[in-house]
Design a protein around this motif. Structure first.
Motif, mmCIF file in Angstrom:
data_model
loop_
_atom_site.group_PDB
_atom_site.id
_atom_site.type_symbol
_atom_site.label_atom_id
_atom_site.label_comp_id
_atom_site.label_asym_id
_atom_site.label_seq_id
_atom_site.Cartn_x
_atom_site.Cartn_y
_atom_site.Cartn_z
ATOM 1 N N LEU A 13 0.828 -1.206 0.000
ATOM 2 C CA LEU A 13 0.000 0.000 0.000
ATOM 3 C C LEU A 13 0.863 1.256 0.000
ATOM 4 O O LEU A 13 0.420 2.314 -0.406
ATOM 5 N N TRP A 80 -9.902 0.176 -0.750
ATOM 6 C CA TRP A 80 -8.737 0.270 -1.606
ATOM 7 C C TRP A 80 -8.739 -0.877 -2.614
ATOM 8 O O TRP A 80 -9.316 -1.929 -2.351
ATOM 9 N N THR A 81 -8.035 -0.672 -3.714
ATOM 10 C CA THR A 81 -7.694 -1.767 -4.615
ATOM 11 C C THR A 81 -6.170 -1.827 -4.684
ATOM 12 O O THR A 81 -5.493 -0.801 -4.534
ATOM 13 N N ALA A 82 -5.665 -3.015 -4.900
ATOM 14 C CA ALA A 82 -4.215 -3.202 -4.984
ATOM 15 C C ALA A 82 -3.689 -2.586 -6.282
ATOM 16 O O ALA A 82 -4.345 -2.661 -7.327
ATOM 17 N N THR A 83 -2.505 -1.996 -6.224
ATOM 18 C CA THR A 83 -1.914 -1.349 -7.396
ATOM 19 C C THR A 83 -0.775 -2.145 -8.011
ATOM 20 O O THR A 83 -0.325 -1.820 -9.103
ATOM 21 N N ASP A 84 -0.288 -3.158 -7.301
ATOM 22 C CA ASP A 84 0.855 -3.924 -7.794
ATOM 23 C C ASP A 84 0.487 -5.382 -7.975
ATOM 24 O O ASP A 84 -0.343 -5.938 -7.246
ATOM 25 N N ASP A 85 1.145 -6.023 -8.945
ATOM 26 C CA ASP A 85 0.985 -7.460 -9.158
ATOM 27 C C ASP A 85 1.609 -8.200 -7.985
ATOM 28 O O ASP A 85 2.528 -7.691 -7.358
ATOM 29 N N LYS A 88 -2.974 -6.794 -8.189
ATOM 30 C CA LYS A 88 -3.619 -5.778 -9.023
ATOM 31 C C LYS A 88 -4.709 -6.406 -9.884
ATOM 32 O O LYS A 88 -4.508 -7.453 -10.497
#
Length: 148
Positions: A13, A80-85, A88
């Motif tokens: 995060l 929230w949503t995840a931004t990274d693999d 993601k």
């Protein structure tokens, strides 16, 4: 999702995710969702979706589900949503606030039995489940945390 744990997720995060947890002091405070005191608990929930199902899950939360939470006294702190693999596009992270741990259990029992929720869930999952795995952690604020 193999090998991914909450610590790795929270580290992902980044600083923006940590900002609400920095500085300040908590005793008892008024917030938009009611009084926060020593019995207040926060619930961190992480939902992992099947490939291609995150948008449908976000639509459900952004529409009726969040409103049902609020009606039943489950204060929504943030989503929230995840931004990274590798998370993601497949992960929703959110936090709820409950007046106590016992009330959290009562809230979830009422939520699962709520006729509107039962209908919303059935309609939103007519083409398959939206959540393949979920995690939940209950937490209490530290004495030096800001009120969320």
């Amino acid at each position: 999702m193999a090998g991914m744990n909450r610590r790795t997720l929270l580290q992902g995060l980044g600083a923006a995710g940590a900002l609400p947890f920095m500085g300040g002091a908590v005793a008892e405070a008024k917030t938009s969702g009611g009084a926060v005191d020593k019995d207040t608990v926060y619930e961190l929930r992480i939902y992992h979706t099947p490939e291609g199902k995150l948008d449908a899950l976000l639509a459900r939360f952004g529409g009726p589900e969040k409103k049902i939470f609020e009606r039943l006294g489950m204060h929504c702190v943030a989503f929230w949503t995840a931004t990274d693999d590798p998370l993601k596009g497949r992960t929703l992270i959110y936090m709820l606030r409950h007046k106590s741990r016992a009330i959290a259990d009562e809230n979830w029992k009422a939520f699962r039995a709520d006729p509107e929720w039962v209908k919303v869930k059935a309609e939103s999952e007519k083409d398959g489940r939206l959540v393949e795995k979920s995690e939940s952690t209950f937490m209490s604020l530290t004495s030096f945390s800001p009120v969320l």
